[in-house]
Design an enzyme around this catalytic site. Structure first.
Site, mmCIF file in Angstrom:
data_model
loop_
_atom_site.group_PDB
_atom_site.id
_atom_site.type_symbol
_atom_site.label_atom_id
_atom_site.label_comp_id
_atom_site.label_asym_id
_atom_site.label_seq_id
_atom_site.Cartn_x
_atom_site.Cartn_y
_atom_site.Cartn_z
ATOM 1 N N ARG B 97 0.913 -1.205 0.028
ATOM 2 C CA ARG B 97 0.037 -0.080 0.124
ATOM 3 C C ARG B 97 0.891 1.147 0.149
ATOM 4 O O ARG B 97 1.940 1.308 0.759
ATOM 5 C CB ARG B 97 -0.803 0.094 1.299
ATOM 6 C CG ARG B 97 -1.887 -0.792 1.198
ATOM 7 C CD ARG B 97 -2.793 -0.462 2.490
ATOM 8 N NE ARG B 97 -3.929 -1.348 2.470
ATOM 9 C CZ ARG B 97 -4.133 -2.354 3.248
ATOM 10 N NH1 ARG B 97 -3.170 -3.141 3.607
ATOM 11 N NH2 ARG B 97 -5.237 -3.198 3.209
ATOM 12 N N GLY B 106 -7.729 6.852 -1.408
ATOM 13 C CA GLY B 106 -7.954 6.588 -2.772
ATOM 14 C C GLY B 106 -7.315 7.048 -3.948
ATOM 15 O O GLY B 106 -7.699 6.773 -5.029
ATOM 16 N N MET B 108 -3.994 6.704 -4.581
ATOM 17 C CA MET B 108 -2.871 5.732 -5.076
ATOM 18 C C MET B 108 -3.227 4.457 -4.923
ATOM 19 O O MET B 108 -4.214 3.980 -4.360
ATOM 20 C CB MET B 108 -1.681 6.346 -4.278
ATOM 21 C CG MET B 108 -1.033 7.449 -4.966
ATOM 22 S SD MET B 108 0.342 7.933 -3.945
ATOM 23 C CE MET B 108 -0.228 8.071 -2.439
ATOM 24 N N ARG B 356 -5.182 6.959 11.846
ATOM 25 C CA ARG B 356 -4.616 8.114 11.338
ATOM 26 C C ARG B 356 -5.548 8.945 11.817
ATOM 27 O O ARG B 356 -6.702 8.731 12.429
ATOM 28 C CB ARG B 356 -4.654 8.101 9.787
ATOM 29 C CG ARG B 356 -6.144 7.896 9.303
ATOM 30 C CD ARG B 356 -6.002 7.832 7.724
ATOM 31 N NE ARG B 356 -7.315 7.599 7.172
ATOM 32 C CZ ARG B 356 -7.389 7.518 5.952
ATOM 33 N NH1 ARG B 356 -6.524 7.311 5.039
ATOM 34 N NH2 ARG B 356 -8.605 7.035 5.426
ATOM 35 N N HIS B 472 -15.906 6.696 -0.940
ATOM 36 C CA HIS B 472 -14.976 7.943 -1.459
ATOM 37 C C HIS B 472 -15.609 9.143 -1.522
ATOM 38 O O HIS B 472 -15.188 10.154 -1.092
ATOM 39 C CB HIS B 472 -14.521 7.452 -2.883
ATOM 40 C CG HIS B 472 -13.738 8.457 -3.666
ATOM 41 N ND1 HIS B 472 -14.229 9.405 -4.485
ATOM 42 C CD2 HIS B 472 -12.316 8.488 -3.587
ATOM 43 C CE1 HIS B 472 -13.178 10.131 -4.972
ATOM 44 N NE2 HIS B 472 -12.154 9.593 -4.268
ATOM 45 N N GLU B 761 -2.243 50.338 -2.646
ATOM 46 C CA GLU B 761 -2.819 49.260 -3.612
ATOM 47 C C GLU B 761 -2.114 49.523 -5.003
ATOM 48 O O GLU B 761 -2.584 48.695 -5.797
ATOM 49 C CB GLU B 761 -4.296 49.268 -3.818
ATOM 50 C CG GLU B 761 -4.889 50.693 -4.243
ATOM 51 C CD GLU B 761 -6.366 50.716 -4.229
ATOM 52 O OE1 GLU B 761 -7.077 49.735 -4.571
ATOM 53 O OE2 GLU B 761 -6.872 51.830 -3.986
ATOM 54 N N SER B 780 -4.263 51.037 4.501
ATOM 55 C CA SER B 780 -5.212 49.863 4.293
ATOM 56 C C SER B 780 -4.390 49.391 3.028
ATOM 57 O O SER B 780 -4.696 49.620 1.973
ATOM 58 C CB SER B 780 -6.652 50.094 4.239
ATOM 59 O OG SER B 780 -7.349 48.820 4.177
ATOM 60 N N ASP B 785 -5.964 44.971 -5.861
ATOM 61 C CA ASP B 785 -5.191 45.841 -6.983
ATOM 62 C C ASP B 785 -3.711 45.879 -6.866
ATOM 63 O O ASP B 785 -3.016 45.737 -7.907
ATOM 64 C CB ASP B 785 -5.547 47.175 -6.813
ATOM 65 C CG ASP B 785 -6.979 47.463 -7.322
ATOM 66 O OD1 ASP B 785 -7.957 46.563 -7.899
ATOM 67 O OD2 ASP B 785 -7.440 48.558 -7.452
ATOM 68 N N TYR B 867 -4.701 45.124 11.940
ATOM 69 C CA TYR B 867 -6.013 44.284 11.656
ATOM 70 C C TYR B 867 -6.043 43.737 10.245
ATOM 71 O O TYR B 867 -5.526 44.328 9.420
ATOM 72 C CB TYR B 867 -7.261 45.203 11.937
ATOM 73 C CG TYR B 867 -7.467 46.564 10.712
ATOM 74 C CD1 TYR B 867 -8.152 46.254 9.640
ATOM 75 C CD2 TYR B 867 -6.992 47.720 10.908
ATOM 76 C CE1 TYR B 867 -8.337 47.249 8.593
ATOM 77 C CE2 TYR B 867 -7.092 48.832 10.222
ATOM 78 C CZ TYR B 867 -7.690 48.292 8.866
ATOM 79 O OH TYR B 867 -7.876 49.353 8.035
#
Lengths: 897, 897
Positions: B97, B106, B108, B356, B472, B761, B780, B785, B867
């Site tokens: 595995r 799923g 590999m 796991r 899956h 900006e 800010s 941009d 912030y």
């Protein structure tokens, strides 16, 4: 004790000197300097530029102590001139003139004959025995003071009200010239002028001479901030806080009779640079008569052929001419420069009123520099330093084709050389407006005034009906490096009808004319132009330039023809060869469109196979033309939609050619259209999505290189990947180009020394230049796009606000013209430093428009680039600027040591 | 001596341990760890991830010494399991595995039952006394090996060829289930499968067990680079050079009869987080039968209500269930985590195959974290650290409105919670394509496979007809935080007709359905959604988060409603209030258009006077909603043409309203149109050219602020000037705003504490932040941009190549989603540092989309911003990310010390 605000000069001594220009202004410093070296200068004093600055900083009030210092200086002047200001018997008259650090010809105000009033006029009459002269001075004083100090002016389209009164008198007397008026007429004018002022302003004309003096000083300081002066400073990049000085000086009179005269002169010919004394004068006139161009003046000597019947100063007053000529020699030896002087002869005595560095044409600039080196007046380096790169431009632009037919409809003075073709306009506003809209215009005026500055700047050339070689139009045009024909007196200009008649032809607004500034010809229609022929002096100077500079100069050229032109101008390689221009030519655009419309890689490859041989041929031509020099070729850059047709007719046509439906092409055009093409799918982003395009171009380049090398020539192709923002883009394109290059060389059995590099034209590329350099053999800064992205400013759209930004001082200069060193320059510096940190031998250049702009070239030198690349015609300018950069660097080192 | 490439485990000991995940992969490290703590694990060995890396670096060759180490390990395993690989009498069977550092469920390849051939089958039959089991294992091995190692697969729309043979046999026998086939059938299948392989590949199936083993090892390593694995890594940002380990382990069988079983379990409920043992099993089955969802498995216990008649493991095998449950406790105590385990019961003996960290929903994540703090398994900080900010997103999105009518047409398993509304598609390709084109889609599949990953990622939700909670589809959807209803067996899906029938209703491609992932409902049409209700645990965790983080979190909100929502989510102010959105609302767009069409300042002012009261009202609402918190308001930003109509009908309509000719409006639209609007006349460039716009906005803001303050509330307006590239722009706008503000406050007799700042900006703003800071109270960063300009990349146009850039690895991530720290981040860092250098108390934040993206928030923390500001629904995510930033910083400091 108060600060020293007032500096006296005269009688062979002065408080100031030439080096004190910043404090005394150019005029004041030079008057002081002239006095110091024993040149006869009417005594006077200079109020410093610091007073102007303080005046504007302190709500238009003068600093404390100024009044006292002016009073004391005036007393000293009275002593020098043996006359008394305001004295009824022996009156001293004075002038009051502006004088900034750099000359701003005609921009600011002047008041002459200050001190005249109804009492002192008597003393003046007695002293001169010439009542006509005295009243002439008086009427001039009243109108000038009324206009300049008191603000009695023409409003709107009205004519000058003083002029109206003057003209009415002349009409009444049936005469043409002011000279023909007699004393009574002038006396009447004084009375009428004063009445006009009283009528308009409800105040009387000031009779007190002290009031007159302070009124004039105030007017000069205030004129620093009038719109036309501000405009001039904008155009010439003169900071507003420099301020102007005020020069108060004893009057001397060129209009005291036939033994008096006034004139201006250049110590060499300012148009050609030839080493002879060049000037114009008028007898029995005041200085402004010469400058304003109202009477056409006479030459001072016969160094150049003189119209039959015209006398020269040398003929009329040989002794005074000799004295003036000696002063010319003294000045040139003293200043080691070509000087521009003003002089007045008062009743047989010569006075020098001003000297300053003479403005000159580019051709003159070069000839004078070369001659002065020969004469051992200056060194080669000084010669190079003196040539203004901006001015050089006019030497490099096309002139009229010698073989072209010329329908000359008028002749004037060859006031500023060069050739100009444009549509006629009759006002400065129209010139500006139409030029902004993309028209080439010729500004036609009876005579120009400082209010026309912006329009003159916008025009291709200037044509005036009146005025001499030193008229406002001529001086300003030469300064701007702009073609000018002045004093074309055959021209009958009608502002109202917006037309002029010359030689029977009527030329209306928007009609095309051509001006030959070197011959003084006005030509109907558009005359074809031809390449400039450069003089041997030019070659000599450029040789010195090349010895000095460190920066290499390449050219941006897309065709063998451009490459050849640039090479003749001294280009040392191609810094930018744009392959997309080749895509538009002739039938290949069809193949390009076929490639774009292809649905898959196979389809694209099929179309590209058609383009390959054409591209290869282009490169062969260019490599041959640039034998021995490097050629940087940029892979395809513009977005694909630029190659597609847009009108329905074009689309239909293409659909037919390709055998597809028009709708299919329309769909493609639509699907490729972009919101912001500048930031869209272009540059290496094309080569990454369509590797086959880059592969084809690499093949064409390398096959061409192999072929030309096999012909025995030396080729150095440098393949340049555009618009890289991340090193992985360059790595991918590099791998692709290398693969093709190795394959081609193996097949052709040739080894060509080639390089692969990139444009640095996005902020991210500059910021990550250390990563990018690992995949690049060279960097070329694309400062056009780098400016667009750094400012977030589309060059195509900036027209709506950028001019106002510059006008309002938000930006000092248009960043697309002069590299913005504070912002964009930081990125360039970061890019160079980071790039060289990981690759010390990284070759670095610039290929934006800035590569031919002098300030920007100096910046490129300072950040240690290897080369700049510019358009062919700017190559000599870039070479000169590169030499200047070395000279300035040395000066700075000297200063810093 | 060669490097150690092989690590053995089993029998209560191991070479490796849990900490060696990078070397052994997650599965290998955990198998070793389980063995070390005495949990029964079938003996085996792990080939390290270094071998995988070496394999790909060295042209797919193994490093020297590997073969010998594998051989030795195999001998050790044989000893542990008391059987011999390839032995005809007592054969050892093994599995092979993959196991990467992080789980890629799923993705590999796996090969089971290695070691079977025509000889060893006999030993197996003898040893087990169960020929049917032996042949079942054999036929499974041959088909799996044939598919995975030898590449015999379905091509295109063909069905799996092994499955075709199997189905043909079942049809012939008239049975439904594999279980119903007998030994002869299985024997026949082995023969037919081998014949199929021979037919397809012209080679025989390998009988030599050593060949089988090395074939399987090679296939696992190769599966690391198959497209679906690469896709998965792209989506989950897993570097390709991590590689996978290979786990070779003794086989144990859950299909040896009714005393055998196989199952998967979570130590707590992965959907809700509830603290009970949750799992599914199948008797007489192999592991892949559970995961693949072909048979619907049974629950392991009755913690949740169980369908009538269904038995649980606890019912059927109480002793083994007790042992499993004890192991569950042991694992949780050992790992302090919710674990996901696989187990097999072979003839009454329990073996653990894997453990796991269990994937879980956001709700479960929070509940488990809070519970484990209560249980003293983890600290509060650990609890916070464990919550994935990306996953939190699903908690914050709207759910279906409780009161809405629901036309439920099918029910399935509530595999992944949340609500999804979209148009039905039946293939992953369609899902991707339509989502890219802007559609919201629901991917409907009979069952999903790893090949569907990209389509699942593109879809709003996933619906499958087959498979359990650990199928899956369910596992992957939970990992993606995407709504999923699995195993809705009433669904009859017809891929060819692109439709499904459920409950008599036919739903075709592009029809709308809604999925309720929490109830497992499939609903016809579009169900309206409502706000999420957050649990008390959520509030508890967010309180811990707020105690840890340093960065403030604001929101981008343009309306009082958004402001309120964000405040409820914990926003500490508004970081970006865009005024232009207000301009579009209702009748005010007419006034805006009138303003744009005005010919002069007066006309504009007249129109602006109409907008003023409306804007003021907007701001009053926002200030009230944000009582006590700062509100950053940006002045008008977009180019004016965005407000004008574009279609002829709209233009005609507007012309009528304004009483002008349509042509006039058309002219204006044309004259305002721009080549690159992103880089055009917008931002402060508008306010500078039309100061009256800024003045009106400043007035509206300040009048609103004064009014709300007078109501007794606290207002902190922060007026933000956009798109500044040069400090002079800000200085000009600042002076204007200050003038208006002072005037308004004087008139209203109120003092409001307000600030004036700017967006950073544009690259130039960041580069000259030291100059700009002198005119700014705050910065800010507008990283949208800034990303566009730094990359020279239009967000609107990047769709044509950016996805490919990410796919091809040119860019690691989309820079508009995750802030590009290497490039754009440099400018942000420069901007913050230069700004703070001249103004230490400069407030600095970010208001681009990145403000709510976890990696970018961490970056903002690291560069010491004050912030971040993000959309209301991302506020909790930003808060959590800000706390994570602090935790990671501490870890780093600890590591560095």
């Amino acid at each position: 004790m108060a600060k020293k605000y007032v500096y006296t000069f005269g009688g062979g001594r002065a408080d100031g000197k030439a080096e004190m220009k910043n404090l005394l202004g150019g005029k004041g410093a030079n008057l002081a300097e002239m006095a110091r070296i024993g040149i006869p200068v009417p005594a006077g004093f200079t109020i410093t530029t610091e007073v102007c600055t303080a005046f504007y900083e302190n709500k238009q009030k003068y600093p404390a102590g100024l009044e006292k210092q002016v009073k004391e200086a005036l007393v000293w002047v009275e002593k020098q001139m043996e006359a008394k200001f305001g004295d009824a018997e022996n009156p001293l008259l004075i002038s009051c003139r502006s004088g900034a650090r750099v000359s701003m010809p005609g921009m600011m105000d002047t008041v002459l004959n200050i001190g005249l009033n109804d009492k002192t006029i008597k003393g003046l009459i007695e002293k001169t025995g010439n009542p006509r002269f005295a009243y002439d001075a008086y009427r001039r004083f009243v109108s000038m003071y009324g206009d300049v100090v008191m603000g009695v002016k023409a409003g709107g389209k009205e004519e000058d009200p003083f002029e109206v009164i003057l003209e009415s008198r002349k009409k009444k007397k049936g005469v043409h010239l002011d000279l023909e008026l007699d004393t009574d007429d002038l006396k009447w004018l004084v009375k009428e002028f004063k009445a006009l002022i009283k009528r308009r302003l409800k105040v009387s004309f000031p009779e007190n001479p002290d009031d007159q003096l302070w009124g004039a000083i105030g007017a000069v300081f205030e004129s620093w901030m009038v719109p036309r002066a501000i405009s001039y400073r904008e155009i010439h990049h003169i900071p507003g806080d420099w301020g102007t000085a005020v020069n108060v000086q004893s009057m001397v009179f060129g209009n005291m009779g036939d033994d008096s005269a006034t004139g201006v002169a250049f110590t060499r010919d300012p148009a050609t640079g030839e080493n002879y004394f060049y000037g114009e004068y008028l007898t029995n006139a005041q200085g402004e008569d010469v400058v304003a161009g109202i009477r056409t003046p006479q030459p001072i000597n016969r160094s150049k052929p003189v119209t039959k019947g015209v006398k020269t100063l040398e003929d009329e007053m040989p002794r005074l001419y000799k004295q003036l000529s000696d002063i010319r020699d003294k000045l040139e030896k003293h200043y080691h420069e070509m000087e521009d002087v003003e002089f007045t002869i008062q009743q047989g005595k010569l006075w020098m009123l001003q000297t300053r560095t003479g403005k000159r044409t580019a051709a003159a600039s070069i000839k004078i520099a070369v001659d002065m080196v020969k004469e051992k007046l200056i060194t080669k380096e000084e010669a190079v330093a003196r040539i203004d790169p901006d001015q050089l431009d006019q030497l490099l632009h096309p002139t009229f084709d010698d073989k072209a037919k010329r329908n000359v409809i008028a002749k004037g003075l060859p006031a500023s050389p060069g050739a100009a073709v444009g549509q006629v306009v009759f006002s400065a506003e129209d010139a500006e407006e139409l030029a902004t809209a993309g028209h080439k215009v010729i500004l036609v005026r009876i005579e120009t005034s400082p209010d026309d500055i912006r329009g003159m700047n916008a025009a291709q050339g200037i044509l005036t009906a009146r005025g001499g070689m030193t008229s406002h139009a001529a001086v300003v045009a030469r300064g701007m490096g702009k073609c000018c024909v002045a004093g074309a007196s055959d021209l009958h200009v009608d502002y109202k009808k917006e037309a002029f008649i010359a030689n029977g032809k009527t030329v209306k607004k928007m009609d095309w004319i051509s001006l030959d500034g070197s011959r003084g010809e006005v030509i109907l229609g558009q005359v074809p132009t031809s390449q400039p022929q450069l003089s041997g002096d030019f070659g000599k100077v450029m040789k010195w330039v090349d010895q000095i500079r460190r920066l290499k100069v390449r050219t941006n050229a897309d065709t063998p023809h451009d490459a050849k032109v640039a090479r003749d101008f001294g280009a040392e390689g191609i810094g930018l060869c744009r392959t997309e221009h080749m895509f538009f030519e002739g039938e290949r655009i069809d193949a390009v469109r076929e490639m774009i419309l292809a649905e898959d890689t196979k389809g694209r490859q099929k179309a590209l196979a058609k383009i390959l041989p054409m591209q290869r041929k282009d490169f062969i031509g260019i490599f041959r033309a640039m034998d021995g020099l490097p050629v940087t070729i940029r892979t395809l850059d513009p977005p694909l939609h630029e190659f597609l047709p847009h009108t329905d007719a074009e689309i239909k046509d293409l659909a037919q050619k390709l055998g597809v439906k028009p709708a299919q092409i329309k769909d493609k055009v639509e699907s490729l259209s972009e919101a912001n093409p500048m930031l869209g799918h272009r540059g290496c982003r094309l080569g990454i999505m369509y590797p086959e395009i880059t592969a084809m171009q690499a093949r064409a380049i390398m096959e061409a290189a192999c072929k030309v090398q096999q012909e025995g020539k030396k080729v150095f192709p440098e393949i340049m990947i555009p618009l890289v923002s991340h090193v992985n883009e360059l790595a991918a394109q590099r791998a692709l180009v290398e693969e093709v290059a190795e394959e081609v060389m193996a097949k052709k059995k040739v080894k060509v020394k080639y390089m692969i590099g990139t444009m640095i034209e996005l902020p991210r590329a500059a910021l990550t230049a250390d990563e990018i350099a690992q995949q690049a053999d060279f960097f070329s800064f694309g400062t056009n796009d780098l400016t667009q992205t750094t400012f977030g400013l589309s060059r195509d759209d900036a027209g709506k606000f950028l001019p106002d930004y510059v006008k309002d001082g938000i930006l000092e200069r248009d960043p697309f013209v002069v590299l913005d060193q504070d912002g964009v320059g930081q990125l360039v510096r970061i890019g160079v430093e980071k790039g060289r940190k990981v690759k010390t031998n990284l070759k670095v250049g610039i290929c934006g428009e800035h590569g031919g702009e002098p300030h920007s070239v100096e910046f490129c030198h300072n950040v240690k680039m290897d080369y700049v690349s510019c358009s062919p015609y700017r190559v000599p300018i870039a070479r000169l600027s590169a030499a200047h950069a070395v000279i300035n660097e040395k000066k700075k080192i000297t200063r810093d040591v």
